[in-house]
Write an enzyme that holds these catalytic residues in place. Sequence first.
Site, mmCIF file in Angstrom:
data_model
loop_
_atom_site.group_PDB
_atom_site.id
_atom_site.type_symbol
_atom_site.label_atom_id
_atom_site.label_comp_id
_atom_site.label_asym_id
_atom_site.label_seq_id
_atom_site.Cartn_x
_atom_site.Cartn_y
_atom_site.Cartn_z
ATOM 1 C CG HIS A 1 -25.118 106.675 58.476
ATOM 2 N ND1 HIS A 1 -25.598 105.917 57.431
ATOM 3 C CD2 HIS A 1 -24.222 107.534 57.929
ATOM 4 C CE1 HIS A 1 -25.019 106.289 56.306
ATOM 5 N NE2 HIS A 1 -24.175 107.291 56.583
ATOM 6 C CG HIS B 1 -20.528 109.636 57.834
ATOM 7 N ND1 HIS B 1 -21.022 108.542 57.139
ATOM 8 C CD2 HIS B 1 -19.983 109.131 58.971
ATOM 9 C CE1 HIS B 1 -20.784 107.445 57.834
ATOM 10 N NE2 HIS B 1 -20.154 107.781 58.950
ATOM 11 C CG HIS C 1 -29.991 106.777 51.505
ATOM 12 N ND1 HIS C 1 -30.212 107.464 50.331
ATOM 13 C CD2 HIS C 1 -28.692 106.989 51.818
ATOM 14 C CE1 HIS C 1 -29.091 108.049 49.951
ATOM 15 N NE2 HIS C 1 -28.154 107.784 50.846
#
Length: 270
Positions: free
Chosen positions: A125, A142, A98
């Site tokens: 992301h 992040h 992911h």
Amino acid sequence: MNTATITKMLFISFAFLSSAFLARSGEVDDESEFSYDENAENGPANWGNIHPNWIKCKTGKMQSPIDFPNNKVEIVSNLGILQKSYKPSNATLLNRGHDIMLRWDDGGFLKINGTQYRLKQVHWHTPSEHTINGKRFDMEGHLVHETNDGKTIAVIGILYEIGLFPDLFLTMIEKDLEALRLADQKAIGINHPNLIKIDEKRYYRYMGSLTVPPCTENVIWTIDGKTKTVTRRQIQLLRDVVHDGFEYNARPIQQLNGRTIKLNKPWLFA
């Protein structure tokens, strides 16, 4: 019951409890059970129904990501300069399906209110998860930190827009990223977290959660107040490497629920 049997049972119990704790506090590495497709049965709106220990994804009142609306942000000047003490460390790139994550063995620490948070990893992301006054950005990185006991998490978020100039850190690891097309992980040797540029004076601060299951709360979020640039090619590289269906891996915006958002903006550096 002999000593060997008792020792074995204690070891199994400890392993079970340790794995249960990690499931509660850490990000899920296996993406097979959830997706970012808002129309799917395992999409973001239903994460909290998939496993009992993911219930915070549905019931939590301090969920992330959030929007930073101008009329809700409190401008302050007393949070201070970010106290980062990063250092070069052996690092490994991992394709978690992911997202793409780079994990350091010992990359140093971040200190907030006197507490040290060890730097663990960085992941990306696309598009951004957090938004500013309703604006979504092209990418968000992040930097994830934890206390030594693993009970408290602090994340630094960095927002990126597509521009003429590439991101230096991604440029340094582009060949290693391409290698993940053929493998789930790749050791890349010594890597310095300080290559990831962060504005240490101007940043947002609020209390939130992990943005993937189990959506653990009481995460201290610090969002860089200055947007960085990344090239379209670099974003495409990150999207090409992850598994099909996770090219766009941003959780929808969550309710603020009365939380305080602060923007540290030292007046001398405004």
